[in-house]
Design an enzyme around this catalytic site. Structure first.
Site, PDB file in Angstrom:
ATOM      1  N   CYS A 218       1.148  -0.739   0.344  1.00  0.00           N
ATOM      2  CA  CYS A 218       0.168   0.072   0.141  1.00  0.00           C
ATOM      3  C   CYS A 218       1.237   1.201   0.208  1.00  0.00           C
ATOM      4  O   CYS A 218       0.347   2.219  -0.208  1.00  0.00           O
ATOM      5  CB  CYS A 218      -1.223  -0.176   1.370  1.00  0.00           C
ATOM      6  SG  CYS A 218       0.204   0.082   2.497  1.00  0.00           S
ATOM      7  N   CYS A 282       1.048 -29.247   4.265  1.00  0.00           N
ATOM      8  CA  CYS A 282      -0.230 -30.017   4.982  1.00  0.00           C
ATOM      9  C   CYS A 282      -0.834 -31.427   4.080  1.00  0.00           C
ATOM     10  O   CYS A 282      -2.131 -31.763   4.342  1.00  0.00           O
ATOM     11  CB  CYS A 282      -1.985 -29.571   4.747  1.00  0.00           C
ATOM     12  SG  CYS A 282      -2.316 -29.284   3.368  1.00  0.00           S
ATOM     13  N   CYS A 390      13.722   8.609  -6.459  1.00  0.00           N
ATOM     14  CA  CYS A 390      12.705   8.312  -5.764  1.00  0.00           C
ATOM     15  C   CYS A 390      12.085   8.909  -4.973  1.00  0.00           C
ATOM     16  O   CYS A 390      13.018   9.743  -4.324  1.00  0.00           O
ATOM     17  CB  CYS A 390      12.581   6.507  -6.407  1.00  0.00           C
ATOM     18  SG  CYS A 390      13.781   5.849  -5.465  1.00  0.00           S
TER      19      CYS A 390
END
EC number: 2.7.7.-
Length: 433
Positions: A218, A282, A390
């Protein structure tokens, strides 16, 4: 003993069993106070929730929520409001202003506070009947088993594949059900893993970890608060259904809920495959055991991979202050280029006036063709002096390496810490998003 005597004894045992059940039911009923009947009455009268029995199941349940951020924030109040007896919160992060548009369990006054403790304060005020445990630690192979052991259900509200694999692996080894979700931008997904220890698990769905360069967060991709909030709320719904017994071994089918908020809201449910016999966790012959996880034999960092941003030598990097003193935000002119490689919608929010914006992805797509680069930056050539920045100083390192190694431009430097570091250290009047 005659058959008649045997039948008489069976009938007697049946009566004793029925009386015992009534006694236990009576004891269970007494466990809800008058205030709790009033508090939970509106949900107890909903058909299919089990009434008082369902509420007592909630009261006895123990749910561990890993992450008190975008997904945990909306989930927690509904679990606590519904009367889940014990809630554990695992999160070592602190509340930041940038969290508040979506992590609404926190507020401005809580900035700088541990998220788990911030959430606990709100939740105790919401429902004093619920026991709240906090774990201000980073979840890892060394502590996951001891933390998970005391809980019935684990809610995976994290945002990295590494943690999702770890949570699923540990839950399978301990026989715990996991409610797992993810959200980014305007979309989200939700599933239930290892239901009642009959599967499937996260590795059944994703036996191979995604490319780390294809995974966004995010922080990088952004998020719309109500969209991830809706996914978190749906996590709470699924958790309540598991506790109340709405799902059982006969009616549960593996699924994936996919939500999209923009441009038109949609919710789709996909039927997923069940437990895979060859699954390493599993399956029929599991190799990802408790011992393998705790000993470090299972290296999640290697399995999931990581982005290696440290590709520049010390002499190829500038501190924010060095950039300001020797180049500055007005750096431009003949053979001088200030290149900003953030996505264009980031650049549009805030940027240096003389910077040229070419997102890293577009730079990568040029495949080292200097003529294609010159079509975007006419004054650039292999002898140009280029400074790259950046947001945080990560993508700029990759771009610096690319400009040197692929485009053949020799004089390239990047700004360590990026645009935000310049704001923090030099000019705090620039908007920071």
């Amino acid at each position: 003993m005659t058959d008649q005597d045997l039948l008489a004894q069976i009938e007697l045992l049946k009566k004793e069993n029925a009386q015992l059940k009534e006694k236990l039911k009576s004891q269970d009923d007494e466990q809800l106070s008058l205030e709790e009947y009033s508090r939970y009455g509106r949900q107890m009268i909903v058909e299919g929730t089990g009434g008082v029995v369902g509420q007592l199941r909630l009261k006895k349940a123990k749910v561990l929520v890993v992450g008190a951020g975008g997904l945990g924030s909306p989930s927690l109040p509904y679990l606590v409001g519904a009367g889940v007896g014990t809630i554990g919160i695992v999160d070592n992060d602190i509340v930041d202003t940038s969290n508040l548009h979506r992590q609404t369990i926190h507020n401005t006054a809580k900035v700088g506070m541990l998220k788990c403790e911030s959430a606990k304060q709100v939740l105790k005020d919401l429902n004093p009947h619920v026991n709240i445990n906090t774990y201000p630690v980073r979840l890892g192979p060394e502590n996951a088993f001891s933390i998970f052991a005391d809980y019935d259900i684990v809610m995976d509200c994290t945002d990295t594949p590494l943690t999702r694999y770890l949570i699923s692996d540990v839950a399978v080894n301990l026989g715990k059900t996991v409610v797992s979700a993810s959200g980014l931008g305007t979309e989200g997904q939700l599933t239930i893993l290892n239901f009642n220890n009959i599967g499937p698990c996260y590795r059944c769905f994703y036996p191979v970890s995604p490319n780390p360069y294809a995974v966004s967060s995010c922080q990088e991709g952004g998020v719309i608060g109500p969209c991830i909030g809706l996914v978190g709320t749906m996590m709470a719904v699924e958790t309540l259904k598991i506790i109340m017994g709405v799902y059982n071994n006969e009616n549960f089918e593996p699924f994936l809920l996919s939500y999209s908020g923009f441009p038109i809201q949609s919710l789709r449910r996909f039927k997923m495959r069940g437990r895979q016999s060859k699954c390493q966790t599993c399956g029929d012959a599991p190799v990802i055991t408790k011992e393998a996880i705790e000993s470090g034999i299972i290296d999640y960092n290697i399995f999931c991979g990581s982005r290696n941003y440290n590709v520049c030598a010390e002499g190829e990097r500038l501190t924010a202050k060095e950039f300001d003193e020797n180049y500055g935000p007005e750096f431009s002119g003949n053979n001088k280029v200030l290149l900003d490689v953030r996505p264009s919608h980031h650049f549009d929010i805030s940027h240096f006036n003389n910077a040229v914006n070419i997102p890293l992805k577009e730079l990568r797509d040029m495949d080292g063709d200097i003529s294609t680069l010159q079509s975007r930056i006419p004054n650039i050539n292999k002898n140009s002096e280029v400074v790259v920045l950046c947001r945080y100083g990560n993508d700029s390192q990759l771009a610096t390496r690319m400009l040197k190694d692929e485009f053949g431009i020799t004089n390239v430097k990047d700004v360590a810490g990026g645009f935000f570091k310049y704001i923090d250290d030099v000019d705090q009047s620039i908007p920071k998003y």
